[in-house]
Design a protein around this motif. Structure first.
Motif, PDB file in Angstrom:
ATOM      1  N   ARG A  99     -16.015 -47.536  49.668  1.00 11.79           N
ATOM      2  CA  ARG A  99     -16.247 -47.889  48.262  1.00 11.79           C
ATOM      3  C   ARG A  99     -17.160 -46.876  47.577  1.00 11.79           C
ATOM      4  O   ARG A  99     -16.865 -46.403  46.472  1.00 11.79           O
ATOM      5  CB  ARG A  99     -16.845 -49.294  48.178  1.00 11.79           C
ATOM      6  N   ARG A 100     -18.269 -46.535  48.217  1.00 16.40           N
ATOM      7  CA  ARG A 100     -19.195 -45.568  47.631  1.00 16.40           C
ATOM      8  C   ARG A 100     -18.554 -44.193  47.497  1.00 16.40           C
ATOM      9  O   ARG A 100     -18.769 -43.485  46.508  1.00 16.40           O
ATOM     10  CB  ARG A 100     -20.456 -45.476  48.488  1.00 16.40           C
ATOM     11  N   VAL A 101     -17.776 -43.805  48.493  1.00 19.81           N
ATOM     12  CA  VAL A 101     -17.127 -42.494  48.448  1.00 19.81           C
ATOM     13  C   VAL A 101     -16.091 -42.442  47.328  1.00 19.81           C
ATOM     14  O   VAL A 101     -15.963 -41.433  46.628  1.00 19.81           O
ATOM     15  CB  VAL A 101     -16.497 -42.159  49.811  1.00 19.81           C
ATOM     16  N   LEU A 102     -15.358 -43.533  47.130  1.00 12.26           N
ATOM     17  CA  LEU A 102     -14.397 -43.582  46.023  1.00 12.26           C
ATOM     18  C   LEU A 102     -15.101 -43.469  44.679  1.00 12.26           C
ATOM     19  O   LEU A 102     -14.628 -42.771  43.770  1.00 12.26           O
ATOM     20  CB  LEU A 102     -13.590 -44.877  46.080  1.00 12.26           C
ATOM     21  N   LEU A 103     -16.219 -44.142  44.529  1.00 12.95           N
ATOM     22  CA  LEU A 103     -16.968 -44.046  43.273  1.00 12.95           C
ATOM     23  C   LEU A 103     -17.424 -42.613  43.023  1.00 12.95           C
ATOM     24  O   LEU A 103     -17.312 -42.100  41.888  1.00 12.95           O
ATOM     25  CB  LEU A 103     -18.177 -44.985  43.312  1.00 12.95           C
ATOM     26  N   LEU A 104     -17.931 -41.956  44.048  1.00  9.08           N
ATOM     27  CA  LEU A 104     -18.345 -40.559  43.895  1.00  9.08           C
ATOM     28  C   LEU A 104     -17.151 -39.675  43.579  1.00  9.08           C
ATOM     29  O   LEU A 104     -17.242 -38.755  42.752  1.00  9.08           O
ATOM     30  CB  LEU A 104     -19.033 -40.087  45.190  1.00  9.08           C
ATOM     31  N   GLY A 105     -16.008 -39.942  44.222  1.00 16.24           N
ATOM     32  CA  GLY A 105     -14.806 -39.158  43.965  1.00 16.24           C
ATOM     33  C   GLY A 105     -14.352 -39.259  42.523  1.00 16.24           C
ATOM     34  O   GLY A 105     -14.014 -38.246  41.890  1.00 16.24           O
ATOM     35  N   VAL A 106     -14.328 -40.468  41.978  1.00 19.47           N
ATOM     36  CA  VAL A 106     -13.923 -40.645  40.575  1.00 19.47           C
ATOM     37  C   VAL A 106     -14.879 -39.900  39.650  1.00 19.47           C
ATOM     38  O   VAL A 106     -14.455 -39.244  38.679  1.00 19.47           O
ATOM     39  CB  VAL A 106     -13.882 -42.144  40.206  1.00 19.47           C
ATOM     40  N   MET A 138     -11.865 -36.938  48.294  1.00 25.49           N
ATOM     41  CA  MET A 138     -12.534 -38.167  48.743  1.00 25.49           C
ATOM     42  C   MET A 138     -11.661 -39.411  48.662  1.00 25.49           C
ATOM     43  O   MET A 138     -12.086 -40.484  49.095  1.00 25.49           O
ATOM     44  CB  MET A 138     -13.793 -38.390  47.896  1.00 25.49           C
ATOM     45  N   THR A 139     -10.464 -39.290  48.135  1.00 20.39           N
ATOM     46  CA  THR A 139      -9.703 -40.492  47.809  1.00 20.39           C
ATOM     47  C   THR A 139      -8.811 -40.995  48.948  1.00 20.39           C
ATOM     48  O   THR A 139      -8.885 -42.164  49.329  1.00 20.39           O
ATOM     49  CB  THR A 139      -8.847 -40.253  46.560  1.00 20.39           C
ATOM     50  N   PHE A 140      -7.971 -40.132  49.502  1.00 23.72           N
ATOM     51  CA  PHE A 140      -6.934 -40.603  50.415  1.00 23.72           C
ATOM     52  C   PHE A 140      -7.526 -41.215  51.683  1.00 23.72           C
ATOM     53  O   PHE A 140      -7.122 -42.298  52.120  1.00 23.72           O
ATOM     54  CB  PHE A 140      -5.979 -39.460  50.767  1.00 23.72           C
ATOM     55  N   ILE A 141      -8.487 -40.522  52.301  1.00 26.20           N
ATOM     56  CA  ILE A 141      -9.093 -41.047  53.522  1.00 26.20           C
ATOM     57  C   ILE A 141      -9.778 -42.385  53.247  1.00 26.20           C
ATOM     58  O   ILE A 141      -9.734 -43.308  54.065  1.00 26.20           O
ATOM     59  CB  ILE A 141     -10.102 -40.030  54.090  1.00 26.20           C
ATOM     60  N   SER A 142     -10.416 -42.506  52.083  1.00 30.47           N
ATOM     61  CA  SER A 142     -11.097 -43.755  51.741  1.00 30.47           C
ATOM     62  C   SER A 142     -10.114 -44.910  51.629  1.00 30.47           C
ATOM     63  O   SER A 142     -10.387 -46.025  52.089  1.00 30.47           O
ATOM     64  CB  SER A 142     -11.859 -43.592  50.421  1.00 30.47           C
ATOM     65  N   VAL A 143      -8.952 -44.652  51.026  1.00 33.30           N
ATOM     66  CA  VAL A 143      -7.950 -45.708  50.893  1.00 33.30           C
ATOM     67  C   VAL A 143      -7.427 -46.122  52.266  1.00 33.30           C
ATOM     68  O   VAL A 143      -7.225 -47.314  52.538  1.00 33.30           O
ATOM     69  CB  VAL A 143      -6.800 -45.257  49.975  1.00 33.30           C
ATOM     70  N   LEU A 144      -7.220 -45.158  53.158  1.00 25.97           N
ATOM     71  CA  LEU A 144      -6.773 -45.486  54.515  1.00 25.97           C
ATOM     72  C   LEU A 144      -7.821 -46.313  55.251  1.00 25.97           C
ATOM     73  O   LEU A 144      -7.483 -47.222  56.024  1.00 25.97           O
ATOM     74  CB  LEU A 144      -6.471 -44.209  55.297  1.00 25.97           C
ATOM     75  N   THR A 190      -5.521 -33.588  25.746  1.00 24.29           N
ATOM     76  CA  THR A 190      -4.792 -34.110  26.895  1.00 24.29           C
ATOM     77  C   THR A 190      -5.680 -34.195  28.134  1.00 24.29           C
ATOM     78  O   THR A 190      -5.771 -35.241  28.794  1.00 24.29           O
ATOM     79  CB  THR A 190      -3.569 -33.220  27.207  1.00 24.29           C
ATOM     80  N   PHE A 191      -6.356 -33.107  28.461  1.00 22.55           N
ATOM     81  CA  PHE A 191      -7.176 -33.111  29.674  1.00 22.55           C
ATOM     82  C   PHE A 191      -8.424 -33.974  29.516  1.00 22.55           C
ATOM     83  O   PHE A 191      -8.891 -34.581  30.489  1.00 22.55           O
ATOM     84  CB  PHE A 191      -7.544 -31.683  30.068  1.00 22.55           C
ATOM     85  N   ALA A 192      -8.969 -34.060  28.307  1.00 27.37           N
ATOM     86  CA  ALA A 192     -10.109 -34.953  28.090  1.00 27.37           C
ATOM     87  C   ALA A 192      -9.699 -36.416  28.249  1.00 27.37           C
ATOM     88  O   ALA A 192     -10.459 -37.240  28.781  1.00 27.37           O
ATOM     89  CB  ALA A 192     -10.696 -34.725  26.699  1.00 27.37           C
ATOM     90  N   ALA A 193      -8.491 -36.759  27.820  1.00 31.64           N
ATOM     91  CA  ALA A 193      -8.011 -38.136  27.963  1.00 31.64           C
ATOM     92  C   ALA A 193      -7.868 -38.509  29.436  1.00 31.64           C
ATOM     93  O   ALA A 193      -8.208 -39.629  29.851  1.00 31.64           O
ATOM     94  CB  ALA A 193      -6.670 -38.297  27.248  1.00 31.64           C
ATOM     95  N   ILE A 194      -7.374 -37.572  30.268  1.00 28.31           N
ATOM     96  CA  ILE A 194      -7.264 -37.852  31.703  1.00 28.31           C
ATOM     97  C   ILE A 194      -8.648 -38.079  32.300  1.00 28.31           C
ATOM     98  O   ILE A 194      -8.862 -38.978  33.121  1.00 28.31           O
ATOM     99  CB  ILE A 194      -6.576 -36.687  32.439  1.00 28.31           C
ATOM    100  N   ALA A 195      -9.599 -37.247  31.881  1.00 31.91           N
ATOM    101  CA  ALA A 195     -10.960 -37.391  32.405  1.00 31.91           C
ATOM    102  C   ALA A 195     -11.552 -38.744  32.041  1.00 31.91           C
ATOM    103  O   ALA A 195     -12.174 -39.413  32.867  1.00 31.91           O
ATOM    104  CB  ALA A 195     -11.838 -36.261  31.859  1.00 31.91           C
ATOM    105  N   LEU A 196     -11.356 -39.172  30.802  1.00 27.20           N
ATOM    106  CA  LEU A 196     -11.940 -40.435  30.345  1.00 27.20           C
ATOM    107  C   LEU A 196     -11.255 -41.642  30.976  1.00 27.20           C
ATOM    108  O   LEU A 196     -11.848 -42.719  31.057  1.00 27.20           O
ATOM    109  CB  LEU A 196     -11.863 -40.517  28.819  1.00 27.20           C
ATOM    110  N   ALA A 197     -10.014 -41.469  31.440  1.00 26.68           N
ATOM    111  CA  ALA A 197      -9.338 -42.571  32.141  1.00 26.68           C
ATOM    112  C   ALA A 197     -10.090 -42.955  33.407  1.00 26.68           C
ATOM    113  O   ALA A 197     -10.002 -44.094  33.889  1.00 26.68           O
ATOM    114  CB  ALA A 197      -7.901 -42.176  32.486  1.00 26.68           C
ATOM    115  N   GLY A 198     -10.865 -42.016  33.943  1.00 31.47           N
ATOM    116  CA  GLY A 198     -11.642 -42.304  35.137  1.00 31.47           C
ATOM    117  C   GLY A 198     -12.702 -43.369  34.924  1.00 31.47           C
ATOM    118  O   GLY A 198     -13.124 -44.025  35.884  1.00 31.47           O
TER     119      GLY A 198
END
Length: 438
Positions: A99-106, A138-144, A190-198
């Motif tokens: 959970r913590r690693v996912l938060l840092l990844g986002v 940081m995402t894929f391993i955390s989900v597994l 476009t790229f700012a919108a992707i960033a803010l989706a986080g």
């Protein structure tokens, strides 16, 4: 003998050794699927971030005033950062929790993408993609890891394939939605919108996600992981033959499609095979669709029969090698359209087969070093992709014409480089399968 408060005597109590922490049996069910869905949403966002530059290559070249070589640096750097981060991320997951690693990844992905949205020169743009790559790693391993806590072991191969399938969905979002938004809204918006989706994903993970049944912040503080040094953690994971087998399975099965999809597929089809950009884009879409179909097939097969892992791995390696041999051996270096369709369809099996490597690492390691072992295995395919990207690029530069263009014959010889990592990886798999009992 000792006296109790009422004057009676009682024998001394024997020393009772501390009982090991009993982990709850993963239950599966709705709660498990809900936890996985939250984690998978982070991975979907990560793949959108990762592939966002793929539809903006020409825009990036114009914005930063760079050529093809500098543009390819973006892809190579991103893969290098991802590969280099796998062991550190695995250690973080084991010690701090998914959970913590996912938060840092986002947080890192959003920061990197926001900086990329406002970058106007090559250096800052490259640095921002490196930050984004750190978060992506940081995402894929955390989900597994979350799946391993929530689902019975027999379901983990299927969950891994479904997670990969979510990533393919992120690729489709990039191809369909992001490409159109870039054309209509422009670079920065476009790229700012992707960033803010986080921000929304960050809140979802922080407020909703639990790492496992009965697992919350209080549980994590009161029952920490065993105190093991970083070096010992890595050595123990590496000493397990199943971890090394997983790494080489991931290396050998993943890199052909990765190198093709990340960089060299479009040039090979357009410049080497004479296709239009539209037709070549359709072929790359076929690669994505084939990946999705094989993910479902392999996930069900391995979940039902773990013994199918090695035959499936060797079948994918053999089929990929034979299809490339037929394409590269075709007279003139220009195979017919039907053979290209077969080749790309078979390469769609590469990504799903690489996840078998992660299943080897998971099944051969205890829970306390699962993240570290998964990180080691997950590094394989990305190292293979870097070796292949660089090898093909060097050969193409060597075989380029006087005007800097590349003929079908040049692509034919350059893509023969695929067989070098393929041979090395296959030899290592055959060597390690006996040690790991497969």
């Amino acid at each position: 003998m000792s006296a109790d408060p009422v004057g009676t005597t009682r024998p001394p109590s024997p020393l009772v050794p501390p009982q090991p922490l009993v982990r709850p049996v993963p239950p599966g069910g709705r709660a498990a699927w809900a936890a996985w869905a939250v984690g998978a949403s982070v991975y979907l966002l990560a793949v959108v971030h990762r592939t966002s530059l793929g539809v903006a290559g020409l825009d990036a070249a114009a914005r930063f005033g760079i050529g093809a070589s500098a543009l390819s640096t973006f892809a190579i750097l991103q893969v290098l950062v991802y590969a280099a981060m796998q062991i550190p991320v695995g250690l973080l997951v084991d010690r701090q929790g998914a959970r913590r690693v996912l938060l840092l990844g986002v947080l890192l992905m959003s920061t990197g993408q926001l900086a990329f949205a406002f970058a106007t020169s090559f250096g800052p743009a490259l640095a921002s993609r490196a930050v984004l790559g750190c978060g992506d790693a940081m995402t894929f391993i955390s989900v597994l890891r979350i799946a391993a806590h929530w689902f019975p072991a027999a379901r983990n191969p299927l969950i891994a394939q479904l997670t990969g399938l979510v990533g393919v969905g992120g690729n489709l979002v990039t191809t369909v939605v992001l490409a159109r938004a870039l054309h209509e809204q422009g670079w920065t918006a476009t790229f700012a919108a992707i960033a803010l989706a986080g921000a929304g994903i960050f809140a979802l993970v922080g407020l909703v996600l639990r790492e496992g049944p009965g697992h919350d912040r209080r549980t994590r503080r009161s029952s920490p992981a065993p105190a093991t040094s970083v070096g010992r953690q890595i050595r123990d994971a590496w000493a397990e033959p199943g971890t090394r087998l997983g790494l080489w399975v991931h290396f050998t099965t993943a890199f052909p499609a990765s190198a093709f999809g990340l960089l060299w597929g479009m040039p090979y089809l357009v410049e080497g095979q004479g296709m239009s950009r539209t037709a070549a884009g359709g072929m790359l879409t076929l690669l994505v669709v084939s990946n999705m179909a094989f993910a479902l097939l392999f996930g069900r097969t391995v979940s039902r029969s773990p013994r199918s892992r090695m035959p499936l791995t060797l079948a994918v390696i053999t089929a990929t090698a034979l299809c490339w041999a037929a394409a590269l051996g075709w007279p003139g270096g220009r195979p017919p359209f039907w053979l290209l369709v077969v080749l790309i369809t078979v390469m769609g099996s590469n990504g799903p087969a690489s996840l078998v490597g992660l299943d080897y690492a998971r099944s051969h390691n205890p829970a306390e070093r699962l993240g570290t072992a998964s990180g080691i295995a997950n590094m394989g395919g990305f190292v293979g992709a870097v070796v292949t990207l660089l090898g093909i690029g060097v050969l193409l530069d060597t075989l380029a014409g006087a005007d800097g263009t590349h003929s079908a014959e040049a692509y034919r010889w350059a893509f023969c480089w695929l067989y070098v990592p393929l041979a090395v990886g296959t030899a290592m798999i055959l060597r390690l399968r006996r040690r790991a009992g497969h």
